[in-house]
Write a protein that holds these residues in place. Structure first.
Motif, PDB file in Angstrom:
ATOM      1  N   TYR A 199       0.849  -1.185   0.000  1.00 49.72           N
ATOM      2  CA  TYR A 199       0.000   0.000   0.000  1.00 49.72           C
ATOM      3  C   TYR A 199       0.888   1.239   0.000  1.00 49.72           C
ATOM      4  CZ  TYR A 199      -4.028  -2.878   1.274  1.00 49.72           C
ATOM      5  OH  TYR A 199      -5.043  -3.806   1.281  1.00 49.72           O
ATOM      6  N   SER A 200       0.542   2.202  -0.850  1.00 47.47           N
ATOM      7  CA  SER A 200       1.259   3.482  -0.880  1.00 47.47           C
ATOM      8  C   SER A 200       0.238   4.583  -1.135  1.00 47.47           C
ATOM      9  CB  SER A 200       2.343   3.482  -1.955  1.00 47.47           C
ATOM     10  OG  SER A 200       1.774   3.260  -3.229  1.00 47.47           O
ATOM     11  N   PHE A 201       0.569   5.790  -0.668  1.00 45.13           N
ATOM     12  CA  PHE A 201      -0.355   6.914  -0.783  1.00 45.13           C
ATOM     13  C   PHE A 201       0.368   8.139  -1.298  1.00 45.13           C
ATOM     14  CE2 PHE A 201      -2.315   4.142   2.270  1.00 45.13           C
ATOM     15  CZ  PHE A 201      -3.640   4.160   1.889  1.00 45.13           C
ATOM     16  N   ASP A 202      -0.365   8.910  -2.100  1.00 44.82           N
ATOM     17  CA  ASP A 202       0.118  10.186  -2.600  1.00 44.82           C
ATOM     18  C   ASP A 202      -1.030  11.174  -2.446  1.00 44.82           C
ATOM     19  OD1 ASP A 202       1.506  12.220  -3.834  1.00 44.82           O
ATOM     20  OD2 ASP A 202       1.096  11.503  -5.854  1.00 44.82           O
ATOM     21  N   GLY A 203      -1.078  11.823  -1.313  1.00 47.55           N
ATOM     22  CA  GLY A 203      -2.195  12.722  -1.052  1.00 47.55           C
ATOM     23  C   GLY A 203      -3.420  11.950  -0.607  1.00 47.55           C
ATOM     24  N   LYS A 204      -4.559  12.250  -1.224  1.00 51.99           N
ATOM     25  CA  LYS A 204      -5.822  11.629  -0.833  1.00 51.99           C
ATOM     26  C   LYS A 204      -5.954  10.198  -1.316  1.00 51.99           C
ATOM     27  CE  LYS A 204      -8.463  15.911  -0.854  1.00 51.99           C
ATOM     28  NZ  LYS A 204      -9.594  16.620  -1.465  1.00 51.99           N
ATOM     29  N   ASN A 205      -5.407   9.910  -2.480  1.00 51.18           N
ATOM     30  CA  ASN A 205      -5.579   8.597  -3.084  1.00 51.18           C
ATOM     31  C   ASN A 205      -4.336   7.739  -2.899  1.00 51.18           C
ATOM     32  OD1 ASN A 205      -8.160   9.293  -4.069  1.00 51.18           O
ATOM     33  ND2 ASN A 205      -7.222  10.350  -5.775  1.00 51.18           N
ATOM     34  N   GLY A 206      -4.519   6.455  -3.105  1.00 47.62           N
ATOM     35  CA  GLY A 206      -3.406   5.538  -2.938  1.00 47.62           C
ATOM     36  C   GLY A 206      -3.422   4.458  -3.983  1.00 47.62           C
ATOM     37  N   GLN A 207      -2.513   3.521  -3.788  1.00 45.24           N
ATOM     38  CA  GLN A 207      -2.360   2.413  -4.707  1.00 45.24           C
ATOM     39  C   GLN A 207      -2.038   1.157  -3.913  1.00 45.24           C
ATOM     40  OE1 GLN A 207       0.601   3.491  -7.583  1.00 45.24           O
ATOM     41  NE2 GLN A 207      -0.330   2.259  -9.169  1.00 45.24           N
TER      42      GLN A 207
END
Length: 131
Positions: A53-61
């Motif tokens: 799991y990784s996040f960049d701001g509000k959304n993630g992947q």
């Protein structure tokens, strides 16, 4: 009649409160992202999958990797990763929404800390993960 409505309302709210998840670790989406970020495996499962799991701001992947290939270049199992969004539940707790090219699904976060996570799938199945 008013008494019956009052009893029904109390009963209904009690059921909703029992089903809501209160995460002791997290009060905000940022808290959930901070703890969720990283590599997770299904506990007591002989699967060779790692969920990253990784996040960049509000959304993630969320990317899925094979354990033996993870250290050697991070080769994904599938060609498409899942985009994820965190949503606060109506009565507390958080949900993870996974979005792929083929559709979307949701999981409720039932428990989360730095080493353990329990998700409830759309079908009601509880899956325990560990970092």
């Amino acid at each position: 009649m008013k008494f019956r409505v009052l009893i029904f309302t109390f009963f209904f709210l009690s059921i909703l409160n029992c089903n809501s998840q209160k995460l002791k670790c997290c009060n905000t989406k940022d808290d959930v992202q901070r703890i969720l970020k990283g590599n997770w495996v299904i506990k007591n499962n002989h699967s060779s999958e790692i969920y990253q799991y990784s996040f960049d701001g509000k959304n993630g992947q969320m990317n899925t990797f094979e354990k033996d290939k993870f250290e050697n270049g991070r080769i994904p199992l599938n060609n498409h990763s899942s985009f994820i969004k965190l949503r606060r539940g109506l009565f507390g707790g958080f949900k993870i929404i996974y979005i792929t090219l083929y559709g979307s699904r949701k999981s409720k976060i039932k428990y989360l800390d730095n080493e353990k996570m329990i998700l409830e799938t759309d079908l009601g199945e509880l899956i325990e993960y560990e970092k």
